[in-house]
Scaffold this motif. Sequence first.
Motif, short mmCIF file in Angstrom:
data_model
loop_
_atom_site.label_atom_id
_atom_site.label_comp_id
_atom_site.label_asym_id
_atom_site.label_seq_id
_atom_site.Cartn_x
_atom_site.Cartn_y
_atom_site.Cartn_z
N TYR A 34 0.84 -1.20 0.00
CA TYR A 34 0.00 0.00 0.00
C TYR A 34 0.88 1.25 0.00
O TYR A 34 0.60 2.21 -0.69
N LYS A 35 1.93 1.20 0.77
CA LYS A 35 2.83 2.36 0.88
C LYS A 35 3.49 2.68 -0.47
O LYS A 35 3.53 3.84 -0.87
N GLN A 36 3.99 1.66 -1.15
CA GLN A 36 4.63 1.87 -2.45
C GLN A 36 3.65 2.47 -3.45
O GLN A 36 3.98 3.41 -4.18
N ALA A 38 0.84 4.09 -2.78
CA ALA A 38 0.43 5.43 -2.36
C ALA A 38 1.46 6.47 -2.81
O ALA A 38 1.09 7.53 -3.32
N GLU A 39 2.72 6.15 -2.66
CA GLU A 39 3.77 7.08 -3.08
C GLU A 39 3.80 7.24 -4.60
O GLU A 39 3.93 8.35 -5.11
N GLU A 40 3.66 6.14 -5.32
CA GLU A 40 3.72 6.18 -6.78
C GLU A 40 2.56 6.99 -7.39
O GLU A 40 2.75 7.75 -8.34
N CYS A 42 0.56 9.15 -5.65
CA CYS A 42 0.30 10.38 -4.88
C CYS A 42 -1.08 10.37 -4.21
O CYS A 42 -1.84 11.33 -4.31
N GLN A 45 -2.50 5.79 1.64
CA GLN A 45 -2.51 4.33 1.71
C GLN A 45 -3.94 3.81 1.87
O GLN A 45 -4.31 2.78 1.30
#
Length: 74
Positions: A34-36, A38-40, A42, A45
């Motif tokens: 989820y973190k990856q 969410a960052e990708e 924008c 999470q």
Amino acid sequence: MTDNIPMITAPETVVASPYRNAKIAEKRRKGATYKQLAEEFCILQERVRQITARQERIRKQLLERINAPLRHVA
């Protein structure tokens, strides 16, 4: 003058779309966290979790329809 002010644009990934949501779900099924994601993309999470849950529901419904017996229509 405002001519010296640079134009700031949002990345394409900010725009919500069925294509983006399908891409998120696909990457999640392949093991992305989820973190990856969410960052990708924008987003939060929690939003990734909501999107993947919805996409999974849609996927299951489609599979049920595909595997359902054919009905005879008179």
